[in-house]
Scaffold this motif. Structure first.
Motif, mmCIF file in Angstrom:
data_model
loop_
_atom_site.group_PDB
_atom_site.id
_atom_site.type_symbol
_atom_site.label_atom_id
_atom_site.label_comp_id
_atom_site.label_asym_id
_atom_site.label_seq_id
_atom_site.Cartn_x
_atom_site.Cartn_y
_atom_site.Cartn_z
ATOM 1 N N ILE A 28 34.839 47.143 42.175
ATOM 2 C CA ILE A 28 36.110 46.399 42.270
ATOM 3 C C ILE A 28 36.223 45.837 43.674
ATOM 4 O O ILE A 28 36.246 46.603 44.645
ATOM 5 N N LEU A 29 36.289 44.530 43.764
ATOM 6 C CA LEU A 29 36.631 43.917 45.046
ATOM 7 C C LEU A 29 38.160 43.858 45.071
ATOM 8 O O LEU A 29 38.771 43.168 44.251
ATOM 9 N N ASP B 277 35.723 48.194 46.932
ATOM 10 C CA ASP B 277 35.465 47.534 48.217
ATOM 11 C C ASP B 277 36.784 46.871 48.605
ATOM 12 O O ASP B 277 37.144 45.831 48.050
ATOM 13 N N PHE B 278 37.533 47.523 49.516
ATOM 14 C CA PHE B 278 38.861 46.999 49.880
ATOM 15 C C PHE B 278 38.745 46.051 51.060
ATOM 16 O O PHE B 278 38.141 46.372 52.072
ATOM 17 N N ASP C 221 33.521 40.178 35.485
ATOM 18 C CA ASP C 221 33.900 40.434 34.093
ATOM 19 C C ASP C 221 35.410 40.390 33.921
ATOM 20 O O ASP C 221 35.927 40.014 32.876
ATOM 21 N N PHE C 222 36.112 40.846 34.977
ATOM 22 C CA PHE C 222 37.573 40.946 34.884
ATOM 23 C C PHE C 222 38.188 40.773 36.263
ATOM 24 O O PHE C 222 37.679 41.304 37.248
ATOM 25 N N ILE C 223 39.278 40.020 36.309
ATOM 26 C CA ILE C 223 39.996 39.823 37.576
ATOM 27 C C ILE C 223 41.490 39.998 37.300
ATOM 28 O O ILE C 223 42.038 39.377 36.384
ATOM 29 N N THR D 204 34.488 43.755 38.845
ATOM 30 C CA THR D 204 35.872 43.303 38.734
ATOM 31 C C THR D 204 36.460 42.979 40.106
ATOM 32 O O THR D 204 35.883 43.313 41.138
ATOM 33 N N MET D 205 37.629 42.348 40.058
ATOM 34 C CA MET D 205 38.343 41.995 41.285
ATOM 35 C C MET D 205 39.824 42.252 41.058
ATOM 36 O O MET D 205 40.332 42.078 39.942
#
Ligand code: SAM
Ligand code: CA
Length: 247
Positions: free
Chosen positions: A107-108, A134-135, A158-160, A83-84
């Protein structure tokens, strides 16, 4: 009968808590949702982060608890793994996401402000989900451009969740539509923009609401005519539009 001073203070407190984060016309009804279905199920770290954020001067920006619950549920329903998030602030929606993902989920997360992210980070670490994040500090657009250019991220998300500078949402969309997988979801937040999308031209709007209103209107029109996505606009929080990539 005029409200007593105590009633006025309670009302002010509720509005501060609710902010413009719910478009429900009844504070009592919104409070009912929170108290009956949201707070009793809210994971302890999310409660801690919500309370910590409530003391921050920009707390109006945080994702509401009912929207956090919605994000957590939808991520589980679609079995999201990669995800992002664009627009982190102190991390309430980020934590809702991190808690929903499997142990090896990713998560990005991007924000121009690391300081606010670091306010919430100890809570995220204590919840045992920081390893999924991952910030990246800085504007999101150049990062998206690099990802597109590298060619290795196409169709991988998959999800942003997009909850940042509204004047860039359409710029984000043109890039994110390449990065999200077919069948994946992009969620654009604040698409009802404090209800201002239906305000008459002379309505007394706060300056920032007026400034971003046209961008939100343009986004909503563009998404409705974009044949690459199916959409669903929900009046949760300040409005969230889910876009499912279909081609
Ligand atoms: N999702 C967050 C939450 O649950 O608390 C709220 C995000 S807040 C509404 C918007 C955030 O977008 C701010 O923290 C701001 O620093 C960030 N932002 C603004 N412009 C940005 C940009 N160009 N790239 C990345 N982040 C940006
Ligand atoms: Ca938002």
């Amino acid at each position: 009968m005029a409200p007593t001073q105590e009633e006025q203070q309670n009302e002010a407190g509720r509005h501060q808590e609710v902010g413009h984060k719910s478009l429900l016309q009844s504070d009592a009804l919104y409070q009912y949702i929170l108290e009956t279905s949201v707070y009793p199920k809210e994971p302890e770290p999310m409660k801690e982060l919500r309370e910590l954020t409530a003391r921050h001067p920009w707390n109006i920006m945080t994702t509401s608890a009912d929207e956090g619950q919605f994000l957590n549920m939808i991520l589980k329903l679609i079995n999201a793994k990669n995800t992002m998030e664009i627009g982190v602030y102190t991390g309430y929606s980020l934590l809702a996401t991190a808690l929903a993902l499997p142990e090896d989920g990713k998560i990005l997360a991007m924000d121009i402000n690391r300081e606010n992210y670091e306010l919430g980070l100890p809570v995220i670490q204590k919840a045992g989900v920081a390893h999924k994040i991952d910030f990246k500090e800085g504007p999101a657009l150049p990062v998206l451009d690099q990802m597109i250019e590298s060619g290795t991220y196409h169709g991988t998300f998959d999800f942003i969740f997009v909850d940042a500078d509204k004047d860039n949402y359409l710029n984000y969309h043109e890039r994110l539509i390449e990065l999200v997988k077919v069948g994946g979801l992009i969620g654009y937040d604040n698409t009802l923009w404090n209800g201002s999308v239906v305000a008459p031209p002379d309505a007394p709007l706060r300056k920032y609401v007026r400034f971003y209103r046209d961008y939100v209107l343009e986004l909503n029109r563009a998404l409705a005519s974009d044949r690459r996505v199916e959409i669903c606009q929900l009046p949760v929080g300040d409005g969230i539009t889910l876009c499912r990539r279909i081609s």
